[in-house]
Design a protein around this motif. Structure first.
Motif, PDB file in Angstrom:
ATOM      1  N   ILE A 257       5.912  -1.555   5.377  1.00  0.00           N
ATOM      2  CA  ILE A 257       5.275  -1.989   4.131  1.00  0.00           C
ATOM      3  C   ILE A 257       5.003  -0.793   3.229  1.00  0.00           C
ATOM      4  O   ILE A 257       5.260  -0.836   2.015  1.00  0.00           O
ATOM      5  CB  ILE A 257       3.971  -2.751   4.422  1.00  0.00           C
ATOM      6  N   LEU A 258       4.500   0.279   3.809  1.00  0.00           N
ATOM      7  CA  LEU A 258       4.228   1.483   3.017  1.00  0.00           C
ATOM      8  C   LEU A 258       5.517   2.065   2.456  1.00  0.00           C
ATOM      9  O   LEU A 258       5.539   2.555   1.320  1.00  0.00           O
ATOM     10  CB  LEU A 258       3.500   2.516   3.868  1.00  0.00           C
ATOM     11  N   ALA A 259       6.597   2.008   3.238  1.00  0.00           N
ATOM     12  CA  ALA A 259       7.884   2.494   2.744  1.00  0.00           C
ATOM     13  C   ALA A 259       8.369   1.646   1.572  1.00  0.00           C
ATOM     14  O   ALA A 259       8.875   2.175   0.571  1.00  0.00           O
ATOM     15  CB  ALA A 259       8.908   2.494   3.875  1.00  0.00           C
ATOM     16  N   LEU A 260       8.201   0.323   1.668  1.00  0.00           N
ATOM     17  CA  LEU A 260       8.612  -0.573   0.585  1.00  0.00           C
ATOM     18  C   LEU A 260       7.794  -0.352  -0.683  1.00  0.00           C
ATOM     19  O   LEU A 260       8.267  -0.595  -1.796  1.00  0.00           O
ATOM     20  CB  LEU A 260       8.486  -2.030   1.037  1.00  0.00           C
TER      21      LEU A 260
ATOM     22  N   THR B  26      -1.032   3.692  -4.551  1.00  0.00           N
ATOM     23  CA  THR B  26       0.213   3.056  -5.005  1.00  0.00           C
ATOM     24  C   THR B  26       0.025   2.300  -6.309  1.00  0.00           C
ATOM     25  O   THR B  26       0.974   1.712  -6.818  1.00  0.00           O
ATOM     26  CB  THR B  26       0.732   2.078  -3.947  1.00  0.00           C
ATOM     27  N   GLU B  27      -1.205   2.244  -6.833  1.00  0.00           N
ATOM     28  CA  GLU B  27      -1.544   1.608  -8.107  1.00  0.00           C
ATOM     29  C   GLU B  27      -1.416   0.086  -8.074  1.00  0.00           C
ATOM     30  O   GLU B  27      -1.375  -0.546  -9.114  1.00  0.00           O
ATOM     31  CB  GLU B  27      -0.692   2.184  -9.248  1.00  0.00           C
TER      32      GLU B  27
ATOM     33  N   GLY C 238       6.860   2.484  -1.716  1.00  0.00           N
ATOM     34  CA  GLY C 238       7.173   3.798  -2.271  1.00  0.00           C
ATOM     35  C   GLY C 238       6.784   4.952  -1.385  1.00  0.00           C
ATOM     36  O   GLY C 238       7.020   6.114  -1.722  1.00  0.00           O
ATOM     37  N   GLY C 239       6.152   4.644  -0.236  1.00  0.00           N
ATOM     38  CA  GLY C 239       5.767   5.697   0.700  1.00  0.00           C
ATOM     39  C   GLY C 239       4.477   6.391   0.312  1.00  0.00           C
ATOM     40  O   GLY C 239       3.852   6.079  -0.704  1.00  0.00           O
TER      41      GLY C 239
ATOM     42  N   SER D 249      -1.827  10.758  -1.739  1.00  0.00           N
ATOM     43  CA  SER D 249      -2.341   9.760  -0.800  1.00  0.00           C
ATOM     44  C   SER D 249      -2.996  10.436   0.394  1.00  0.00           C
ATOM     45  O   SER D 249      -2.505  11.459   0.883  1.00  0.00           O
ATOM     46  CB  SER D 249      -1.200   8.863  -0.300  1.00  0.00           C
ATOM     47  N   LYS D 250      -4.084   9.860   0.860  1.00  0.00           N
ATOM     48  CA  LYS D 250      -4.743  10.337   2.074  1.00  0.00           C
ATOM     49  C   LYS D 250      -4.181   9.556   3.263  1.00  0.00           C
ATOM     50  O   LYS D 250      -4.603   8.438   3.547  1.00  0.00           O
ATOM     51  CB  LYS D 250      -6.258  10.151   1.987  1.00  0.00           C
TER      52      LYS D 250
END
Length: 233
Positions: A145-148, A128-129, A150-151, A156-157
């Motif tokens: 949190i991952l959705a917020l 996500t940088e 950007g998913g 991504s692994k």
């Protein structure tokens, strides 16, 4: 899900967190902490406490005095000591430092300012940088949190996500697999303030090799073009 700490390097994680936080955009309702130092911040790098010895116990007490937090109001302004109302919403923490140093230079010689974001937050690193996600609801899950952030993209692994919890010199590290239904069912349900989530990026050797070689290829091409142009003179 299982704990794993073998490949977590505190210094590397701390550096990545710092990079993510300094690029955080200040928003309304945020709480920030502002520290102002004079003479380029010389007091920060006083390893032998020589400055404190020279100035006495009173300065030491001032150094240990708690620094209050300041609320970014609905209009994006915040009221700070001496300089009054200033507009910080929309600035990164790094840009806030630069802006406030100019403001405090009206009163102090060569000021050095450190702005920190002190709301409850989660740091997302890796693919996500680097992002700071405000934790508005303490019942927020890892998936939210991952959705917020950007998913999870194709870079991504999903089977190799690390959740780092606690102090970096002795953290709890969890390996989470979101690539399977079973892994998702076993994941940590509740995210805590201060958690760090690392999403391992997919390494693509060929594109990375081409990117690394691009400057060399450009230099060789320029050299050949120069030789050909000289030969035509």
């Amino acid at each position: 899900m299982f704990k794993t700490e073998n490949d977590i390097l505190p210094d590397n994680v701390a550096a990545a967190v710092y990079e993510a936080e300094k690029n955080y955009i200040i928003q309304k309702n945020d709480y920030i902490n502002v520290e102002v130092y004079t003479h380029g911040g010389e007091r920060i790098i006083d390893p032998d406490f020589e400055l404190l010895k020279e100035t006495g116990l009173q300065a030491n007490q001032m150094l240990n005095r708690p620094n209050p937090n300041y609320l970014i109001q609905q209009d994006g302004n915040v009221k700070l000591p001496m300089i009054g109302m200033v507009h910080l919403a929309g600035l990164t923490l790094q840009n806030s430092d630069i802006f406030l140093q100019k403001e405090y230079s009206k009163y102090y010689e060569d000021p050095f300012v450190i702005t920190r974001y002190v709301n409850k937050r989660v740091i997302v690193l890796g693919a996500t940088e680097g992002q700071v996600i405000p934790l508005e609801n303490e019942n927020t899950t890892l998936l939210e949190i991952l959705a917020l952030s950007g998913g999870l993209s194709n870079d991504s692994k999903a089977h190799n996500i690390r959740l780092i919890r606690g102090p970096l010199n002795n953290p709890q590290v969890y390996l989470i697999d979101l690539a399977t239904v079973e892994g998702m069912s076993k994941t940590i349900k509740k995210i805590l303030p201060g958690d760090i989530i690392y999403v391992e990026p997919v390494r693509r050797p060929l594109p990375e090799s081409i990117r690394d070689l691009a400057p060399i290829v450009s230099l060789v091409t320029s050299g050949v073009a120069l030789i050909l142009s000289l030969g035509n003179l």
